[in-house]
Design an enzyme around this catalytic site. Structure first.
Site, PDB file in Angstrom:
ATOM      1  N   LYS A   1       0.907  -1.066   0.024  1.00  0.00           N
ATOM      2  CA  LYS A   1       0.080  -0.117  -0.023  1.00  0.00           C
ATOM      3  C   LYS A   1       1.116   1.447   0.091  1.00  0.00           C
ATOM      4  CE  LYS A   1      -2.096  -1.326   3.838  1.00  0.00           C
ATOM      5  NZ  LYS A   1      -1.218  -2.403   4.102  1.00  0.00           N
TER       6      LYS A   1
ATOM      7  N   ARG B   1      -9.272   1.707   9.074  1.00  0.00           N
ATOM      8  CA  ARG B   1      -8.913   0.315   9.294  1.00  0.00           C
ATOM      9  C   ARG B   1     -10.033  -0.483  10.157  1.00  0.00           C
ATOM     10  NH1 ARG B   1      -3.100   0.702   9.093  1.00  0.00           N
ATOM     11  NH2 ARG B   1      -1.830  -1.091   9.374  1.00  0.00           N
TER      12      ARG B   1
ATOM     13  N   ARG C   1      11.732  -5.811   3.901  1.00  0.00           N
ATOM     14  CA  ARG C   1      11.552  -4.306   3.843  1.00  0.00           C
ATOM     15  C   ARG C   1      12.574  -3.462   4.508  1.00  0.00           C
ATOM     16  NH1 ARG C   1       6.003  -1.917   4.892  1.00  0.00           N
ATOM     17  NH2 ARG C   1       5.890  -3.148   7.071  1.00  0.00           N
TER      18      ARG C   1
ATOM     19  N   ARG D   1      11.760  -1.860  10.237  1.00  0.00           N
ATOM     20  CA  ARG D   1      10.740  -1.503  11.203  1.00  0.00           C
ATOM     21  C   ARG D   1      10.524  -2.203  12.291  1.00  0.00           C
ATOM     22  NH1 ARG D   1       5.239   0.286   7.826  1.00  0.00           N
ATOM     23  NH2 ARG D   1       4.424  -1.059   9.499  1.00  0.00           N
TER      24      ARG D   1
ATOM     25  N   ARG E   1      -0.469  -8.476  13.505  1.00  0.00           N
ATOM     26  CA  ARG E   1      -1.067  -7.514  12.547  1.00  0.00           C
ATOM     27  C   ARG E   1      -1.909  -8.216  11.451  1.00  0.00           C
ATOM     28  NH1 ARG E   1       4.404  -5.394  10.315  1.00  0.00           N
ATOM     29  NH2 ARG E   1       3.136  -4.139   8.807  1.00  0.00           N
TER      30      ARG E   1
HETATM   31  P1  AP5 Z   1       4.854  -1.556   1.558  1.00  0.00           P
HETATM   32  O1  AP5 Z   1       4.505  -0.839   0.635  1.00  0.00           O
HETATM   33  O2  AP5 Z   1       5.653  -1.167   2.797  1.00  0.00           O
HETATM   34  O3  AP5 Z   1       3.434  -2.518   2.153  1.00  0.00           O
HETATM   35  P2  AP5 Z   1       2.248  -1.786   3.082  1.00  0.00           P
HETATM   36  O4  AP5 Z   1       1.047  -2.566   2.603  1.00  0.00           O
HETATM   37  O5  AP5 Z   1       2.515  -0.444   2.961  1.00  0.00           O
HETATM   38  O6  AP5 Z   1       2.614  -2.433   4.346  1.00  0.00           O
HETATM   39  P3  AP5 Z   1       2.679  -1.922   6.055  1.00  0.00           P
HETATM   40  O7  AP5 Z   1       3.472  -2.970   6.617  1.00  0.00           O
HETATM   41  O8  AP5 Z   1       3.314  -0.486   5.920  1.00  0.00           O
HETATM   42  O9  AP5 Z   1       1.254  -1.875   6.234  1.00  0.00           O
HETATM   43  P4  AP5 Z   1       0.514  -1.716   7.486  1.00  0.00           P
HETATM   44  O10 AP5 Z   1      -0.686  -1.520   7.073  1.00  0.00           O
HETATM   45  O11 AP5 Z   1       0.745  -2.934   8.396  1.00  0.00           O
HETATM   46  O12 AP5 Z   1       1.493  -0.684   8.307  1.00  0.00           O
HETATM   47  P5  AP5 Z   1       1.146   0.748   8.731  1.00  0.00           P
HETATM   48  O13 AP5 Z   1       2.176   1.631   8.624  1.00  0.00           O
HETATM   49  O14 AP5 Z   1      -0.383   1.408   8.123  1.00  0.00           O
HETATM   50  O15 AP5 Z   1       5.607  -2.842   0.907  1.00  0.00           O
HETATM   51  C1  AP5 Z   1       6.039  -3.887   1.935  1.00  0.00           C
HETATM   52  C2  AP5 Z   1       7.332  -4.296   1.174  1.00  0.00           C
HETATM   53  O16 AP5 Z   1       7.284  -4.957  -0.183  1.00  0.00           O
HETATM   54  C3  AP5 Z   1       8.584  -3.112   0.886  1.00  0.00           C
HETATM   55  O17 AP5 Z   1       9.786  -3.680   1.099  1.00  0.00           O
HETATM   56  C4  AP5 Z   1       8.212  -3.004  -0.640  1.00  0.00           C
HETATM   57  O18 AP5 Z   1       9.677  -2.668  -1.104  1.00  0.00           O
HETATM   58  C5  AP5 Z   1       8.052  -4.407  -1.144  1.00  0.00           C
HETATM   59  N1  AP5 Z   1       7.189  -4.301  -2.127  1.00  0.00           N
HETATM   60  C6  AP5 Z   1       5.897  -3.232  -2.476  1.00  0.00           C
HETATM   61  N2  AP5 Z   1       5.237  -3.696  -3.708  1.00  0.00           N
HETATM   62  C7  AP5 Z   1       6.181  -4.692  -4.299  1.00  0.00           C
HETATM   63  C8  AP5 Z   1       5.989  -5.466  -5.499  1.00  0.00           C
HETATM   64  N3  AP5 Z   1       4.714  -4.807  -6.245  1.00  0.00           N
HETATM   65  N4  AP5 Z   1       6.682  -6.354  -5.974  1.00  0.00           N
HETATM   66  C9  AP5 Z   1       7.700  -6.438  -5.134  1.00  0.00           C
HETATM   67  N5  AP5 Z   1       7.832  -6.120  -3.765  1.00  0.00           N
HETATM   68  C10 AP5 Z   1       7.135  -4.904  -3.314  1.00  0.00           C
HETATM   69  O19 AP5 Z   1       0.728   0.613  10.322  1.00  0.00           O
HETATM   70  C11 AP5 Z   1       1.396   0.278  11.316  1.00  0.00           C
HETATM   71  C12 AP5 Z   1       0.883   0.182  12.575  1.00  0.00           C
HETATM   72  O20 AP5 Z   1       0.415   1.402  12.904  1.00  0.00           O
HETATM   73  C13 AP5 Z   1      -0.375  -0.606  12.681  1.00  0.00           C
HETATM   74  O21 AP5 Z   1       0.000  -2.032  12.932  1.00  0.00           O
HETATM   75  C14 AP5 Z   1      -1.119  -0.189  13.830  1.00  0.00           C
HETATM   76  O22 AP5 Z   1      -0.552  -0.338  15.078  1.00  0.00           O
HETATM   77  C15 AP5 Z   1      -0.761   1.168  13.645  1.00  0.00           C
HETATM   78  N6  AP5 Z   1      -1.790   2.101  12.817  1.00  0.00           N
HETATM   79  C16 AP5 Z   1      -1.774   2.771  11.665  1.00  0.00           C
HETATM   80  N7  AP5 Z   1      -2.906   3.251  11.256  1.00  0.00           N
HETATM   81  C17 AP5 Z   1      -3.732   2.669  12.100  1.00  0.00           C
HETATM   82  C18 AP5 Z   1      -5.356   2.933  11.964  1.00  0.00           C
HETATM   83  N8  AP5 Z   1      -5.847   3.603  11.138  1.00  0.00           N
HETATM   84  N9  AP5 Z   1      -5.904   2.374  12.924  1.00  0.00           N
HETATM   85  C19 AP5 Z   1      -5.211   1.637  13.783  1.00  0.00           C
HETATM   86  N10 AP5 Z   1      -3.975   1.413  14.010  1.00  0.00           N
HETATM   87  C20 AP5 Z   1      -3.300   2.096  12.981  1.00  0.00           C
END
Ligand code: AP5
Length: 260
Positions: free
Chosen positions: A39, A116, A155, A188, A199
Site C-alpha cells: 500500500k 482500518r 522491507r 521497522r 498484525r
Molecule cells: P509496503 O508498500 O511497505 O507495504 P504496506 O502495505 O504499506 O505495508 P505496511 O506494513 O506499511 O502496512 P501496515 O498496514 O501494516 O502498516 P502501517 O504503517 O499502516 O511494501 C512492503 C514491502 O514490499 C517493501 O519492502 C516494498 O519494497 C515491497 N514491495 C511493495 N510492492 C512490491 C511489489 N509490487 N513487488 C515486490 N515488492 C514490493 O501501520 C503500522 C501500525 O500502525 C499498525 O500495525 C497499527 O498499530 C498502527 N496504525 C496505523 N494506522 C492505524 C489505524 N488507522 N488504526 C489503528 N492502528 C493504526
C-alpha cells in the site's frame, strides 16, 4: 517530473500544503490490504502519477515515536503499534481530525492505512461530509499470504523521508542508504515475526470487514497486487479509470510513469 506535494504538512499537523493541483480535478482514494501488500509503495506511485498527497497514519505514529513528551494517548498508541495491534479508534480519529486541512487539500489524497475499522470509516465519512467531499474509490489490494510475508521480511525504510525499499525486489543503489535523502535505512520494529502475526490477525478481524462496507457503498475496487510495483500501478490506474470515467480518455500516469 510532476510537482511533488509537501508531505511534511501531514506531519506538521495539517496545514494545507497550499499547492494547486496539476490535473483538472483532484482524486480522493483509500488503499486497503494486508500489512506488506504494498500500500505504501503504491500510495507513493499513485501520488506521483496523479499529483495527490500520500497520507499514512502508520507514518504519523512512527514519526511520533520521537516526540520528547508524548501524551498518555500517544504512549498507548505506540505500545499497541509495537505489539502489532491496532491503535484505538479514538486516538486514530483524533489524530486524523487534527489534520482535516490535509483531507481538504486541493491536490486530493491517497489514504494509506486509514480507515482500518468500520468505526474509523464512519468517522472519515463524517469528516469528509462536513467539508462537502466524498471518496472517489477504495482500492483493495490482494496477494497470497506467503508473498506478503516475503515482502514484509525484506522491507527497509528511510525514517527521514519515508521511502520504502526491499532487500531484493527494490534495493537502494547503495546498500543501507536512501537513494533520495541519503538517510540510513532501517527495519521497522513491527516487522519482527511475532508482530507480523498479530498484525495479520488484526487485519483479518478488523480491517477485512471494511471491504464489505465499501462494496455496499459501491466504492470498492479489488486489484491484484502481484508483479512489479509499476505493473501494479498500471493495473490500479486502469481499475480506477473503469470505475470513475468509463468511455472517457484513459486515466494515464504522467511524468515519470508516462509512456513514450
Ligand atoms: P509496503 O508498500 O511497505 O507495504 P504496506 O502495505 O504499506 O505495508 P505496511 O506494513 O506499511 O502496512 P501496515 O498496514 O501494516 O502498516 P502501517 O504503517 O499502516 O511494501 C512492503 C514491502 O514490499 C517493501 O519492502 C516494498 O519494497 C515491497 N514491495 C511493495 N510492492 C512490491 C511489489 N509490487 N513487488 C515486490 N515488492 C514490493 O501501520 C503500522 C501500525 O500502525 C499498525 O500495525 C497499527 O498499530 C498502527 N496504525 C496505523 N494506522 C492505524 C489505524 N488507522 N488504526 C489503528 N492502528 C493504526
Amino acid at each position: 517530473m510532476n510537482p511533488q506535494p509537501d508531505r511534511m504538512a501531514w506531519f506538521r499537523g495539517g496545514d494545507a500544503c497550499g499547492e494547486v493541483p496539476f490535473r483538472d480535478r483532484s482524486y480522493r482514494f483509500v488503499l486497503l490490504g494486508p500489512p506488506g501488500v504494498g500500500k505504501g509503495t503504491q500510495a507513493a506511485l499513485l501520488c506521483q502519477a496523479l499529483g495527490a498527497c500520500p497520507l499514512s497514519t502508520g507514518d504519523l505514529f512512527r514519526a511520533a515515536q520521537h516526540d520528547a513528551e508524548p501524551s498518555s494517548a500517544l504512549r498507548t498508541a505506540l505500545e499497541a503499534m509495537r505489539r502489532g495491534e491496532l491503535v484505538p479508534d479514538e486516538v486514530v480519529v483524533a489524530t486524523v481530525r487534527e489534520r482535516a486541512n490535509c483531507l481538504a487539500c486541493r491536490r486530493g489524497f491517497v489514504l494509506d492505512g486509514f480507515p482500518r475499522t468500520t468505526g474509523q470509516a464512519e468517522a472519515l465519512h463524517a469528516l469528509l461530509d462536513e467539508q462537502g467531499m466524498a471518496l472517489d474509490a477504495v482500492v483493495s489490494y490482494e496477494l497470497p499470504l506467503e508473498t506478503v510475508v516475503a515482502r514484509l521480511s525484506g522491507r527497509r525504510t528511510c525514517p527521514a523521508c519515508k521511502a520504502i525499499y526491499h532487500l531484493t525486489n527494490q534495493p537502494p543503489r547503495s546498500p543501507g542508504v536512501c537513494d533520495r535523502c541519503h538517510g540510513r535505512l532501517v527495519q521497522r520494529e513491527d516487522d519482527r515475526p511475532e508482530s507480523i502475526r498479530v498484525r495479520m490477525r488484526a487485519y483479518q478481524e478488523d480491517t477485512q470487514p471494511l471491504a464489505e462496507y465499501y462494496r455496499r457503498a459501491g466504492k470498492l475496487l479489488a486489484v491484484e497486487a502481484a508483479g512489479r510495483p509499476e505493473e501494479v500501478l498500471e493495473r490500479t490506474l486502469r481499475a480506477l479509470h473503469e470505475h470513475l470515467a468509463p468511455g472517457q480518455p484513459a486515466l494515464v500516469p504522467t511524468g515519470k510513469f508516462a509512456k513514450a
